[in-house]
Design a protein around this motif. Structure first.
Motif, PDB file in Angstrom:
ATOM      1  N   ILE A 117      26.807  51.501   1.057  1.00 49.69           N
ATOM      2  CA  ILE A 117      27.112  52.654   0.566  1.00 49.69           C
ATOM      3  C   ILE A 117      26.034  53.369  -0.030  1.00 49.69           C
ATOM      4  N   TYR A 118      25.315  52.723  -1.084  1.00 47.81           N
ATOM      5  CA  TYR A 118      24.023  53.201  -1.613  1.00 47.81           C
ATOM      6  C   TYR A 118      22.981  53.842  -0.747  1.00 47.81           C
ATOM      7  N   VAL A 119      22.639  52.950   0.237  1.00 53.53           N
ATOM      8  CA  VAL A 119      21.562  53.426   1.196  1.00 53.53           C
ATOM      9  C   VAL A 119      21.970  54.731   1.888  1.00 53.53           C
ATOM     10  N   GLY A 120      23.358  54.833   2.380  1.00 53.23           N
ATOM     11  CA  GLY A 120      23.748  56.083   3.072  1.00 53.23           C
ATOM     12  C   GLY A 120      23.804  56.984   2.111  1.00 53.23           C
ATOM     13  N   MET A 121      23.899  56.845   0.672  1.00 57.44           N
ATOM     14  CA  MET A 121      23.912  58.097  -0.181  1.00 57.44           C
ATOM     15  C   MET A 121      22.088  58.633  -0.385  1.00 57.44           C
ATOM     16  N   GLU A 122      21.534  57.586   0.022  1.00 59.51           N
ATOM     17  CA  GLU A 122      19.857  58.002   0.023  1.00 59.51           C
ATOM     18  C   GLU A 122      19.453  58.936   1.269  1.00 59.51           C
ATOM     19  N   VAL A 123      20.256  58.880   2.302  1.00 59.13           N
ATOM     20  CA  VAL A 123      19.772  59.486   3.473  1.00 59.13           C
ATOM     21  C   VAL A 123      20.678  60.797   3.970  1.00 59.13           C
ATOM     22  N   ASP A 124      19.748  61.593   4.240  1.00 59.99           N
ATOM     23  CA  ASP A 124      20.517  63.091   4.749  1.00 59.99           C
ATOM     24  C   ASP A 124      20.872  62.965   6.222  1.00 59.99           C
ATOM     25  N   ILE A 125      22.111  63.191   6.389  1.00 58.05           N
ATOM     26  CA  ILE A 125      22.612  62.716   7.597  1.00 58.05           C
ATOM     27  C   ILE A 125      22.180  63.704   8.743  1.00 58.05           C
ATOM     28  N   HIS A 126      21.891  64.934   8.402  1.00 58.61           N
ATOM     29  CA  HIS A 126      21.183  65.798   9.136  1.00 58.61           C
ATOM     30  C   HIS A 126      19.827  65.530   9.603  1.00 58.61           C
ATOM     31  N   ASP A 127      19.035  64.691   8.704  1.00 62.73           N
ATOM     32  CA  ASP A 127      17.753  64.341   9.049  1.00 62.73           C
ATOM     33  C   ASP A 127      17.975  63.261  10.134  1.00 62.73           C
ATOM     34  N   LEU A 128      18.854  62.425   9.621  1.00 63.18           N
ATOM     35  CA  LEU A 128      19.195  61.269  10.752  1.00 63.18           C
ATOM     36  C   LEU A 128      19.571  61.653  12.127  1.00 63.18           C
ATOM     37  N   PHE A 129      20.320  62.800  12.249  1.00 65.48           N
ATOM     38  CA  PHE A 129      20.487  63.139  13.405  1.00 65.48           C
ATOM     39  C   PHE A 129      19.272  63.904  14.208  1.00 65.48           C
ATOM     40  N   ASP A 130      18.292  64.593  13.312  1.00 64.78           N
ATOM     41  CA  ASP A 130      16.790  64.966  13.905  1.00 64.78           C
ATOM     42  C   ASP A 130      16.232  63.595  14.522  1.00 64.78           C
ATOM     43  N   LEU A 131      16.204  62.574  13.998  1.00 70.06           N
ATOM     44  CA  LEU A 131      15.742  61.534  14.226  1.00 70.06           C
ATOM     45  C   LEU A 131      16.343  60.686  15.091  1.00 70.06           C
ATOM     46  N   GLY A 132      17.539  61.210  15.830  1.00 68.64           N
ATOM     47  CA  GLY A 132      18.412  60.553  16.504  1.00 68.64           C
ATOM     48  C   GLY A 132      17.807  59.761  17.986  1.00 68.64           C
TER      49      GLY A 132
ATOM     50  N   GLY B 253      31.084  51.029   8.071  1.00 65.87           N
ATOM     51  CA  GLY B 253      31.730  52.024   7.609  1.00 65.87           C
ATOM     52  C   GLY B 253      31.068  52.521   6.298  1.00 65.87           C
ATOM     53  N   GLY B 254      30.569  51.284   5.458  1.00 62.32           N
ATOM     54  CA  GLY B 254      30.111  51.664   4.347  1.00 62.32           C
ATOM     55  C   GLY B 254      28.856  52.463   4.259  1.00 62.32           C
ATOM     56  N   PHE B 255      27.978  52.516   5.292  1.00 65.68           N
ATOM     57  CA  PHE B 255      26.781  53.013   5.484  1.00 65.68           C
ATOM     58  C   PHE B 255      27.237  54.637   5.806  1.00 65.68           C
ATOM     59  N   ILE B 256      28.164  54.844   6.623  1.00 67.54           N
ATOM     60  CA  ILE B 256      28.712  56.280   7.125  1.00 67.54           C
ATOM     61  C   ILE B 256      29.380  56.706   5.944  1.00 67.54           C
ATOM     62  N   ALA B 257      30.316  56.008   5.321  1.00 70.40           N
ATOM     63  CA  ALA B 257      30.923  56.604   3.963  1.00 70.40           C
ATOM     64  C   ALA B 257      29.812  57.066   3.045  1.00 70.40           C
ATOM     65  N   GLY B 258      28.708  56.221   2.624  1.00 70.26           N
ATOM     66  CA  GLY B 258      27.519  56.837   1.834  1.00 70.26           C
ATOM     67  C   GLY B 258      26.832  58.257   2.333  1.00 70.26           C
ATOM     68  N   LEU B 259      26.539  58.129   3.722  1.00 72.70           N
ATOM     69  CA  LEU B 259      25.959  59.403   4.178  1.00 72.70           C
ATOM     70  C   LEU B 259      26.861  60.859   3.820  1.00 72.70           C
ATOM     71  N   PHE B 260      28.354  60.582   4.177  1.00 71.18           N
ATOM     72  CA  PHE B 260      28.988  61.830   3.752  1.00 71.18           C
ATOM     73  C   PHE B 260      29.276  61.941   2.406  1.00 71.18           C
ATOM     74  N   LEU B 261      29.284  61.140   1.514  1.00 72.92           N
ATOM     75  CA  LEU B 261      29.520  61.142   0.047  1.00 72.92           C
ATOM     76  C   LEU B 261      28.336  62.043  -0.298  1.00 72.92           C
TER      77      LEU B 261
END
Length: 412
Positions: free
Chosen positions: A71-86, A252-260
């Protein structure tokens, strides 16, 4: 009952104390804390001294540790940046799976293993560890770099792919055949999870949070503790959805952190949530997880099967790095970045241990092969922190450590 509780508390106290002491020790010499925590588990766990041992409370705390960490790591990552690096992450995931799986299966064939055993050797070599990579990136403070984004995306996609193939292998073991329909169903459930998670997290969650925050404010009920509780509920919902899709709860925890992170919370509330999540994960629960990972190691393989152990460890180590690196070459990532990403992808840890444990309990592999594959997971995971740190230092010296905000990465 009281005596048993006292033993469990003493065991927990020793695990935390050793994790803190060894983590601090290795940090003082410039390496991530988790390296010391794994070392403590090897030295003081069942493999050597036996001062600390597996227990049900430790198992529960370890599961919570890896979940909160994600969860914490997901909160550190911007999901839009992750999509750019997809695209880069997908290439890394494919390369880090195909070559290790193929060579692992080939090694099983050379050793005279059954088809089922060879398949499990291959899947064990192809496995990676999202949790281990996440902790290393946190410890090295490089979550805002391009290689961190690619590593996280690649590990996430790799975990999903491994789960799909693992399910297919179990289907083969149980029925003697793998059907296209069966594999399609597994893949479809995983894709459905990500589609549902994207809709909930990117579209519904910000709206729901805004309405909830407004309601709590009107009724003078808003406070940081309540917001943190709601965040945990959200994370558990995503973990439940992942479980429904036969995926590990850490996804699921990682995805939740991304969206939080994307929920546009009040800055004070979000900062409090972020800090508490960090303290719980890094200060208490996650160290327990990394110490207990080493509990699965048995040292008898060094005297009984040393040659086989060396062969499998070397093939696993080289194939994961080579596969990940080769598949980054068609992208705009530099060759040095690709090599460092390969070093990062090399850790296996939880996923491999879970897979081979299931294979052992199902009678597919024996204790000898189980011990070798577990040691391979721990050995490759232990090598990741120093090799990745060396790679990061190398990139910094050559001025090739790229931060996400500095460049927009696309596949050529």
């Amino acid at each position: 009952m009281v005596e048993a509780a006292g033993i469990d508390l003493l065991n927990l106290l020793l695990v935390l104390t050793l994790a803190w002491a060894f983590g601090l020790l290795v940090e003082r010499v410039g390496y991530p804390a988790l390296m010391g925590e794994i070392l403590a588990g090897i030295l003081f766990g069942p493999a050597l001294l036996g001062l600390v041992h597996p227990s049900e409370p430790l198992d529960i705390f370890a599961e919570l540790g890896v979940f909160l960490l994600m969860i914490y790591v997901g909160m550190e990552v911007d999901i839009h940046d992750l999509f750019d690096l997809g695209p880069q992450a997908l290439m890394v995931a494919v390369g880090g799976f195909v070559l290790p799986f193929g060579l692992g299966y080939a090694v099983g064939g050379v050793l005279g293993a059954t088809i089922e055993q060879a398949l499990f050797i291959g899947i064990a070599m192809a496995a990676t560890s999202l949790a281990t990579k996440s902790r290393i990136l946190v410890d090295l403070d490089i979550l805002d770099t391009r290689i961190a984004g690619v590593l996280l995306g690649g590990a996430l996609l790799s975990d999903v792919g491994v789960m799909v193939v693992f399910t297919g292998i179990m289907g083969f073991v149980e029925t003697g055949e793998v059907t296209a329909l069966g594999l399609g169903l597994v893949a479809g459930k995983a894709l459905l999870f990500f589609a549902v998670a994207l809709v909930i997290g990117d579209k519904l969650l910000p709206y729901i949070w805004e309405q909830l925050e407004g309601w709590m404010t009107r009724h003078e009920f808003v406070d940081k503790t309540s917001a943190f509780t709601v965040a945990l509920v959200v994370a558990l919902i995503f973990a439940f959805l992942a479980a429904l899709a036969d995926l590990h709860m850490i996804i699921g925890g990682f995805i939740a952190g991304l969206f939080l992170r994307q929920a546009q919370l009040d800055p004070d509330i979000y900062d409090h949530m972020y800090n508490v999540m960090y303290d719980l994960a890094m200060g208490f629960f996650a160290p327990i997880f990394f110490v207990t990972v080493a509990f699965e190691l048995t040292l008898t393989v060094f005297t009984q099967s040393l040659g086989l152990l060396v062969l499998i460890v070397v093939v696993a180590f080289v194939s994961k790095i080579a596969g990940s690196w080769l598949f980054t070459l068609p992208t705009k990532l530099s060759s040095k970045e690709g090599l460092v990403i390969g070093l990062g992808m090399n850790g296996r840890g939880t996923v491999e241990i879970v897979i081979v444990s299931i294979a052992l309990s199902a009678g597919i592999i024996g204790q000898e092969l189980f011990s070798i594959l577990v040691f391979t997971a721990i050995f490759t995971t232990t090598l990741v922190p120093p090799t990745v740190k060396w790679g990061i230092d190398w990139l910094e010296q050559t001025d090739e450590l790229v931060f996400i905000e500095d460049v927009d990465v696309e596949v050529e």
